[in-house]
Enzyme design. Sequence first.
Site, mmCIF file in Angstrom:
data_model
loop_
_atom_site.group_PDB
_atom_site.id
_atom_site.type_symbol
_atom_site.label_atom_id
_atom_site.label_comp_id
_atom_site.label_asym_id
_atom_site.label_seq_id
_atom_site.Cartn_x
_atom_site.Cartn_y
_atom_site.Cartn_z
ATOM 1 N N ASP A 189 -17.550 136.427 -28.556
ATOM 2 C CA ASP A 189 -17.480 137.988 -28.496
ATOM 3 C C ASP A 189 -18.252 138.415 -29.633
ATOM 4 O O ASP A 189 -17.746 138.155 -30.950
ATOM 5 C CB ASP A 189 -16.098 138.385 -28.355
ATOM 6 C CG ASP A 189 -16.231 140.049 -28.481
ATOM 7 O OD1 ASP A 189 -16.800 140.520 -27.511
ATOM 8 O OD2 ASP A 189 -16.031 140.759 -29.288
ATOM 9 N N GLU A 232 -21.993 137.789 -23.701
ATOM 10 C CA GLU A 232 -21.992 138.989 -22.816
ATOM 11 C C GLU A 232 -23.547 139.516 -22.915
ATOM 12 O O GLU A 232 -24.132 139.272 -24.159
ATOM 13 C CB GLU A 232 -21.341 140.037 -23.670
ATOM 14 C CG GLU A 232 -19.723 140.062 -23.165
ATOM 15 C CD GLU A 232 -18.732 141.140 -23.558
ATOM 16 O OE1 GLU A 232 -18.119 141.992 -22.861
ATOM 17 O OE2 GLU A 232 -18.897 141.375 -24.892
ATOM 18 N N ASP A 259 -11.057 141.441 -30.132
ATOM 19 C CA ASP A 259 -12.311 140.709 -30.008
ATOM 20 C C ASP A 259 -11.852 139.137 -29.530
ATOM 21 O O ASP A 259 -12.498 138.781 -28.722
ATOM 22 C CB ASP A 259 -12.957 140.502 -31.237
ATOM 23 C CG ASP A 259 -13.687 141.808 -31.786
ATOM 24 O OD1 ASP A 259 -13.683 142.800 -30.801
ATOM 25 O OD2 ASP A 259 -13.954 142.156 -33.080
#
Length: 311
Positions: free
Chosen positions: A79, A163, A245
């Site tokens: 992340d 992501e 996170d």
Amino acid sequence: MSGDSFYLEQGTKAKPGINNDGKRIKLPKIGWVRLHEPLPITAFHNCVISRKADRWFIAFKYEIEQPATSPDRPIVGVDIGIKELAVYSNGQTFANPKAYRRMSRKMKRLQRRVSKRVKGSNNRKKAVSKLAKLHLKVSNIRKDAIHKLTTYLAKNHIEIKIEDLQVKAFLKNHKLAGAISDCGMYEFKRQLEYKTQNFSSKLTVVDRFFPSSQICSSCCNHRHKMPLKVRVFECPNCGNIQDRDLNAARNIERWFEGIFIPERSELAVSSTVSACGVDKSDSSHAIATVKQEVNTKITHVQLSLDLGSSG
């Protein structure tokens, strides 16, 4: 020549004409040039010479053997954020150097100094040179951090899941644009794309609409939306409390193509066991996985060496 850089070519790929002796390099029409750093003794066909601030650099390509890697490396979810540059699903974190933020006050002072100097004067040239050096320092700190992070991930993990961040959309937020730019999110993804090839690993890009921050990584309860100011994830279903996170990174690690994500409940009581691994077909959430395959044992490495100050 384009800007502060130019391209030189000599000989052919089969018979390269640019040579070096480790401490010097012989360039066409220029001759021997001393190097600030040692250079691998090899011949090459072309190079790019560029200037940054008051220093000159040379970049070229040559062939090396692909580094050996272990096939038993783990899978990791990553992340990317502002507080920490990267949070891994195994609990590790990589600090964000925040170079621009730390040096912004000094940069503003140097910019004011440039604006007060008379155009064309030597004092203005000196002020511009000092400002350029500071910009280069900020850029180098950011690049160094991202290179260390991406090399560690590609070398020590068989698959890296990140992501699919829409950086351009994030930059439209004027309150966060500076902090996001200081992280180098686009450069992080770009480097991972070629480094995963070099280390025989795979890069998987997770659907940008996957609610990694809203799902509990422990019980998979899909809770309500979380504003960015909330940095701790609290699950109303199982009572799990952990860093926002880290929770997102663990959800990113378990993501797979075609995962079924039910609609979130404003009451935060919806059961979403399928989000933890039950494979249900849902065309609206089918996202292609970016696969990186390596078929060759030879890769190209680009070196950029400091040739010293121009003055």
